[in-house]
Design a protein around this motif. Structure first.
Motif, PDB file in Angstrom:
ATOM      1  N   ASN A 166     -13.420   8.494   3.112  1.00 30.06           N
ATOM      2  CA  ASN A 166     -12.220   9.323   3.106  1.00 30.06           C
ATOM      3  C   ASN A 166     -12.320  10.665   3.426  1.00 30.06           C
ATOM      4  O   ASN A 166     -11.443  11.549   3.412  1.00 30.06           O
ATOM      5  N   LEU A 169       2.313   1.682  -3.593  1.00 28.65           N
ATOM      6  CA  LEU A 169       1.303   2.179  -4.532  1.00 28.65           C
ATOM      7  C   LEU A 169       0.915   3.655  -4.154  1.00 28.65           C
ATOM      8  O   LEU A 169       0.771   4.220  -5.200  1.00 28.65           O
ATOM      9  N   THR A 170       1.162   4.052  -2.893  1.00 29.74           N
ATOM     10  CA  THR A 170       0.653   5.462  -2.692  1.00 29.74           C
ATOM     11  C   THR A 170       1.902   6.190  -3.248  1.00 29.74           C
ATOM     12  O   THR A 170       1.710   7.443  -3.833  1.00 29.74           O
ATOM     13  N   GLY A 179       3.084   9.721  -9.926  1.00 30.13           N
ATOM     14  CA  GLY A 179       2.212   9.943 -10.998  1.00 30.13           C
ATOM     15  C   GLY A 179       1.527  11.383 -11.163  1.00 30.13           C
ATOM     16  O   GLY A 179       1.448  11.980 -12.177  1.00 30.13           O
ATOM     17  N   VAL A 180       1.114  11.712 -10.026  1.00 27.48           N
ATOM     18  CA  VAL A 180       0.211  12.826  -9.833  1.00 27.48           C
ATOM     19  C   VAL A 180       1.099  14.259 -10.293  1.00 27.48           C
ATOM     20  O   VAL A 180       1.130  15.087 -11.047  1.00 27.48           O
ATOM     21  N   ARG A 182       0.864  -1.127   0.055  1.00 28.91           N
ATOM     22  CA  ARG A 182      -0.057  -0.069  -0.087  1.00 28.91           C
ATOM     23  C   ARG A 182       0.904   1.184   0.080  1.00 28.91           C
ATOM     24  O   ARG A 182       0.578   2.258  -0.580  1.00 28.91           O
ATOM     25  N   TRP A 183       2.090   1.401   0.742  1.00 32.51           N
ATOM     26  CA  TRP A 183       2.834   2.510   0.784  1.00 32.51           C
ATOM     27  C   TRP A 183       3.484   2.514  -0.449  1.00 32.51           C
ATOM     28  O   TRP A 183       3.779   3.882  -1.400  1.00 32.51           O
ATOM     29  N   LEU A 203       3.767   5.542  -5.731  1.00 28.38           N
ATOM     30  CA  LEU A 203       3.724   5.409  -7.104  1.00 28.38           C
ATOM     31  C   LEU A 203       2.553   6.630  -7.645  1.00 28.38           C
ATOM     32  O   LEU A 203       2.632   7.200  -8.745  1.00 28.38           O
ATOM     33  N   LEU A 204       1.325   6.479  -6.888  1.00 25.97           N
ATOM     34  CA  LEU A 204       0.259   7.510  -7.366  1.00 25.97           C
ATOM     35  C   LEU A 204       0.662   8.829  -7.120  1.00 25.97           C
ATOM     36  O   LEU A 204       0.475   9.794  -7.745  1.00 25.97           O
ATOM     37  N   ILE A 205       1.493   9.225  -5.867  1.00 20.66           N
ATOM     38  CA  ILE A 205       2.169  10.625  -5.754  1.00 20.66           C
ATOM     39  C   ILE A 205       2.947  10.931  -6.699  1.00 20.66           C
ATOM     40  O   ILE A 205       2.800  11.937  -7.344  1.00 20.66           O
TER      41      ILE A 205
END
Length: 368
Positions: A196, A17-18, A24-25, A14-15, A20-22
């Protein structure tokens, strides 16, 4: 505490993926920076102007939000025009003096009263060499090397036109954001899933508090610093005293950026020395003394009293954040550096160090 929890494979994924998401943003923001920049600039300006719009509408009893925005923009434009009036005309006057000094120096050094006569005499003396140059291969090579620069100039002209268009788009964004500011502020949280929303609501309240503290505190410090510089420069009879003081106050909205004002101070010292026949180093030393005295007053008295312990964003952290976000996202990073930094610090304080653990969680606005 979060540090006592075991790091499981699921938590690690999960960390990752988080992260990677940051990433990517941030990559997407950098890729779309030219498109998003007008919107971010407009939102920042709207955030600063909204209290004025609300004051105009509800305290001055202007009937509609549309008219309140128009009145606010007129007032802000008038204030900016007044500030520029104290800065631009004196600066133009100094440049005119500089031009006269350069022209007099050229006349005295060359012992010539007419620059066109000098050019004509030189062309007559070197007529044959000039013809050979235009007929030689060197001229064609020079022409080929100049053409890319010409196209570059045309491209820069197009960029200027695009900048004007971006400014118009920014103004439209600003107007529509201010028109529905309350609705946008209350309903932006709907972009997240319901489970959330409490997390983001608490986090953004922390960010808003830190931003308000910084803007009010640093704005007051910058105002006092600008007034002190105006007084100091007036006492030593420094050129453009009021305009330079106002400029320094505006620059101090980013802490210590006002030190760059030493460059125009040196230029103005040179102008005064040339105009009055005084010693440049004596005049510049007077300006340096004003800088040192005002800086000491602000660092030892003004800043600690105004910013206080309520402001958790240290100026060194702010300067570092501007450099980091600017390097990551370019010019758009400079615009969003303060909100993003306060967002990260608010997250760290609330969910890592648990500084607000004992506080009552805020109630979410009711959604229809």
């Amino acid at each position: 505490m979060i540090g006592e929890q075991p790091i499981t494979f699921d938590r690690f994924i999960r960390w990752a993926l988080t992260a990677l998401l940051i990433g990517g943003v941030l990559y997407l923001l950098n890729l779309l920076s030219s498109v998003l920049l007008p919107f971010f600039v407009a939102w920042l300006i709207a955030y600063l102007l909204y209290p004025i719009v609300k004051f105009v509408q509800y305290k001055l009893h202007v009937p509609t939000r549309f008219l309140s925005i128009i009145v606010t923009l007129i007032l802000v434009t008038a204030v900016i025009a007044g500030i520029l009036y104290f800065i631009i005309p004196p600066m133009v006057e100094q440049f005119e003096k500089l031009g006269k000094i350069i022209i007099n120096y050229i006349h005295q050094a060359a012992a010539l009263n007419s620059f066109p006569d000098m050019v004509r005499d030189w062309m007559m003396e070197n007529n044959s060499e000039i013809e050979k140059f235009f007929l030689s291969g060197d001229f064609s090579e020079t022409f080929k090397s100049i053409m890319p620069q010409l196209f570059s100039f045309i491209g820069k002209t197009a960029n200027v036109l695009l900048s004007i268009l971006a400014s118009a788009i920014t103004l439209l964004y600003l107007f529509f954001i201010l028109l529905d500011y309350e609705y946008l502020s209350a309903n932006w949280i709907k972009i997240f899933p319901k489970k959330n929303r409490p997390f983001w609501s608490e986090l953004m309240k922390d960010v808003e508090r830190e931003l308000n503290n910084y803007i009010r505190g640093q704005g007051t410090v910058a105002l006092i610093m600008g007034i002190l510089f105006c007084i100091g420069f007036t006492i030593i009879d420094f050129p453009m005293a009021i305009g330079l003081g106002i400029l320094i106050g505006i620059m101090d909205m980013v802490p210590y950026l006002h030190t760059l004002a030493l460059i125009p101070a040196a230029f103005l010292s040179l102008m005064k020395a040339t105009d009055t026949g005084g010693n440049f180093w004596v005049i510049f030393a007077g300006a340096l003394i004003v800088f040192a005295v005002v800086q000491l007053i602000c660092d030892l008295i003004v800043t600690p009293r105004i910013m206080g312990k309520a402001m958790r964003l240290n100026p060194a952290i702010l300067l570092l954040s501007i450099s980091v976000w600017g390097a990551l996202l370019g010019f758009i990073g400079l615009i969003v550096a303060l909100p993003l930094t306060t967002l990260l610090m608010a997250y760290y304080q609330r969910y890592v160090t648990r500084e607000y653990e004992d506080e009552q969680p805020p109630e979410l606005p009711k959604t229809q």
